[in-house]
Design an enzyme around this catalytic site. Structure first.
Site, short mmCIF file in Angstrom:
data_model
loop_
_atom_site.label_atom_id
_atom_site.label_comp_id
_atom_site.label_asym_id
_atom_site.label_seq_id
_atom_site.Cartn_x
_atom_site.Cartn_y
_atom_site.Cartn_z
N GLU A 133 67.93 -8.41 -76.59
CA GLU A 133 68.58 -7.33 -77.32
C GLU A 133 69.24 -7.74 -78.62
O GLU A 133 69.40 -6.93 -79.53
CB GLU A 133 69.63 -6.67 -76.41
CG GLU A 133 69.05 -5.92 -75.23
CD GLU A 133 68.17 -4.76 -75.66
OE1 GLU A 133 68.57 -3.99 -76.55
OE2 GLU A 133 67.05 -4.65 -75.13
N SER B 294 80.51 26.11 -18.59
CA SER B 294 81.18 25.38 -17.51
C SER B 294 81.97 24.17 -17.98
O SER B 294 82.63 23.52 -17.16
CB SER B 294 80.14 24.94 -16.47
OG SER B 294 79.55 26.06 -15.85
#
Length: 734
Positions: A88, A456
């Site tokens: 870069e 139940s």
């Protein structure tokens, strides 16, 4: 004459230089007031990932707008620093923010049709931090001014570190650490030369040059970077040649993996946003520790999915909803479609044709076959199942990688829903949570938000009230037809047993183990409904519990999380801990923001809890949950089924965890004939619990026991050895 000309040209040059300098100064001063303060970078804190960890320290999920892991300069290896600089900005360590040489070279290159940028690494950072990517002279001038200011205030090491933590590397990865894990599945400190060169090489192209998208471009950029590293003197030509010869081998994952616990993570996200705000959640890099058990969560995911598919298939095959030929849809770029199949995967395929009794399908470049055994459950001929282009679900059975073929069995996404919750009995920590069959299709959390009739499951609260009132497990109670006055102008209430059979006088143990409705209603009537509902409230039940007899057999509603939490009190000596979503939260510097500990609440006496636990053990040995005995472990639990089979439940426990499962449709309708808690929910529970039991058995060698209070005794009765509170043996008839 000549000297006079030279003097004149010098004066002209000075005037031109002064004019240029004045112009440049004017430009600089013109933009200075419009530029951000570089001192903001003193507190440089880029958005980072908030991570959620399980009880074993592994990552179970995260939240982020930018998937970034911030690292220090010392953590960036030399080879990557050199690769980034070479690719870069070769003059990085010598320029002061702007490189005149780089500008000149770029200008000349563009005159001859070349490409390339003149921005230094520092200019790129300035643009990323403060500006946009618009191609204007104004932006370029501001970028240059900011770069010079950055260079004046910060060292090269600080600038390079900010750059490496800020840059986007494609596929949602920000910063070199996230990029390293994305592409190579390793920490940045572990990168070798060719891996570092590839990462540095694709900065400008990121996703376009990603090895996941374009391997040729990735190789080309890696080799370019290696050449630049050689030219800058960072590596030898021999090292560069050796690195070029190696193929790029990715080790990460381009697409995010499916979340392990999406419903659980959504609860965590909601808590964090409510407390800290969404910006903190997605940008501040919080660390959240939870009690989630990843292995148990995987078992819950897998078992619920398999269980829902099993029950859903009993209602028959549904024609595919989509045909890709008719829609003109191409799935080739979809990872779930084009990825390599693995045995056990459930994945989408497209129907091709029928060859005799064999259905041929395609998934990306792979061809699959489904024989008669793979679609027998549909009770249809292959030719009647599908048309060319139909989108189907299949479960992969075998894979031939060389031939790029696979065999499969036909699946279908279940319409049926379900939920799972697992809690630590002692702390209340959520160990596993599934809120539905698919988070992608519906984010409604059926574990925490769905109020359903509990059936139940409520019965143990009735029997616990009775034990507290002097009844015993051996007390006889009448299981014969009866009716109760329901009030003026109302027909009498005539409860019935599930099997429509009646057994006369039976013990409380037999009544609860067999989940008998009539004796439970008689018990509720004898005790008084208000006494029972008051006790149930002590177990953390917050939903309406009207003092009606029908509540005894589950006409009231509750959530799976609440009911599972209530059941933790039975094996935990009557003490219930509130569900604990998370343990602690720290910020990115490690400062503790919040911390949570178990909040125990006594629901009932340890002796009564032990007796109910013993009765629920019996339910898993001889009663409605007897199939759970295949685990060969210390367990207890209770099935639950509502009228017309609209809801199926099972909540069970061992001495350490309590696990709850619910199955049903979002809109109340029958699951199917005979789909009780025993048939629909219990098999899912057994499969999940097996994962836990296998691990615990490896640790303990023998099953643990439920802790027994000192005032509990066992005494012989006509039915065998029974458990009693000391001084209450034997029982009488009520």
């Amino acid at each position: 004459m000549r000297s006079r000309l030279i003097r004149s040209l010098g004066i002209v040059a000075l005037f031109v230089a002064a004019a240029l300098l004045g112009t440049a100064s004017g430009v600089v001063f013109a933009f200075m007031d419009d530029l951000p303060q570089i001192s903001q970078l003193d507190d440089f804190s880029p958005s980072t990932i908030t991570r959620v960890y399980g009880r074993d320290g592994s990552l179970v999920g995260d939240f982020a707008t930018e998937r970034r892991l911030v690292i220090a300069y010392e953590q960036i290896p030399d080879v990557l620093r050199q690769a980034v600089v070479a690719a870069e900005d070769g003059d990085f360590f010598s320029h002061s923010g702007v490189s005149p040489r780089r500008i000149l070279v770029t200008y000349v290159r563009r005159l001859f049709g070349g490409i390339g940028g003149a921005s230094t690494l520092t200019q790129q950072l300035a643009r990323q931090l403060f500006l946009t990517n618009e191609q204007t002279w104004e932006r370029k001038i501001k970028e240059a001014i900011l770069a010079i200011q950055i260079e004046k205030r910060y060292t090269k090491e600080e600038i390079l570190t900010m750059y490496c933590n800020k840059i986007y590397w494609g596929h949602g990865a920000y910063g070199v650490e996230a990029a390293s894990q994305l592409y190579f599945g390793k920490h940045v400190s572990e990168l070798n030369l060719d891996e570092a060169a590839m990462i540095a090489g694709i900065i400008q192209g990121n996703r376009r040059q990603s090895p996941y998208e374009n391997m040729d471009a990735a190789v080309r950029r890696r080799n370019y970077t290696l050449g630049r590293m050689t030219a800058e003197g960072f590596i030898s030509p021999e090292a560069a040649a050796e690195a070029r010869a190696r193929p790029i081998v990715t080790g990460g994952q381009a697409a995010p993996l499916p979340s392990l616990a999406p419903y659980f993570l959504e609860l965590v996200r909601q808590h964090l946003e409510e407390r800290y705000g969404s910006q903190a959640v997605y940008e501040s890099g919080l660390a959240v520790r939870t009690g989630l058990d990843p292995e148990l969560q995987r078992a819950a995911n897998r078992s619920l999915d398999a269980g829902l598919r099993r029950v859903d298939k009993l209602r028959g095959f549904r024609k595919p909803a989509r045909n890709l030929v008719a829609e003109g849809v191409d799935l080739m770029g979809t990872p779930r479609w084009s990825g390599e199949p693995e045995a056990g995967d459930i994945r989408p395929v497209v129907a091709l044709n029928v060859d005799g009794t064999v259905l041929r399908v395609r998934a990306g470049e792979w061809i699959g076959t489904i024989d008669r055994a793979g679609y027998r459950w549909t009770r249809r001929a292959a030719s009647a199942l599908t048309a060319r282009g139909d989108l189907l679900d299949v479960r992969v059975l075998t894979v031939d990688a060389e031939a790029r073929t696979f065999t499969a069995e036909l699946e279908q996404a279940p319409e049926l829903q379900g939920a799972v919750v697992a809690l630590d009995n002692h702390t209340g920590e959520i160990l596993a949570l599934v809120g539905g069959s698919s988070f992608d299709r519906s984010q409604f959390n059926r574990a925490t938000q769905a109020l359903r009739q509990v059936g139940s499951l409520f019965k143990p609260f009735v029997y616990a009230t009775a034990i507290d009132r002097g009844y015993t497990a051996a007390t006889l109670i009448d299981d014969s037809p009866t009716s109760f006055d329901a009030g003026p102008d109302q027909p009498p209430y005539e409860p019935q047993n599930y099997d429509r059979e009646y057994r006369g006088f039976i013990t409380l143990r037999e009544a609860l183990e067999g989940s008998r409705n009539v004796p439970t209603i008689r018990l509720m009537d004898a005790l008084g409904p208000a006494q029972v509902t008051d006790l149930a409230r002590r177990f953390g039940l917050t939903t309406p519990l009207p003092p009606f007899l029908s509540v005894a057999i589950g006409s009231a509603e509750g959530t799976l999380l609440e009911m599972t939490s209530a059941y933790t009190a039975w094996p935990n000596q009557g003490v219930r801990a509130r569900p604990l979503l998370l343990l602690d939260v720290t910020d990115r510097e490690g400062n503790m923001l919040e911390q949570h500990r178990a909040e125990p609440r006594e629901a009932i006496g340890a002796d009564t809890a032990y007796i109910i636990t013993s009765l629920l053990e019996g339910a898993t040995r001889r009663g409605t949950a007897a199939s759970a005995q295949r685990l060969n472990w210390t367990i207890g639990g209770k099935t639950g089924t509502t009228d017309d089979y609209t809801d199926a439940w099972f909540i069970g426990f061992d001495p350490d965890i309590t696990l709850g499962v619910w199955v049903g449709y979002d809109q109340k309708r029958p699951i199917g004939p005979g789909q009780t808690g025993t048939a629909a929910a219990l098999p899912i529970w057994i499969n999940i619990m097996k994962s836990w039991v296998d691990r615990r058995r490896a640790e303990l060698k023998t099953p643990p026991a439920f802790p027994r209070p000192g005032n509990i005794v066992f005494a012989p009765t006509e039915k065998g050895l029974e458990v009693f509170l000391a001084g209450t043996e034997p029982g009488g008839r009520y």
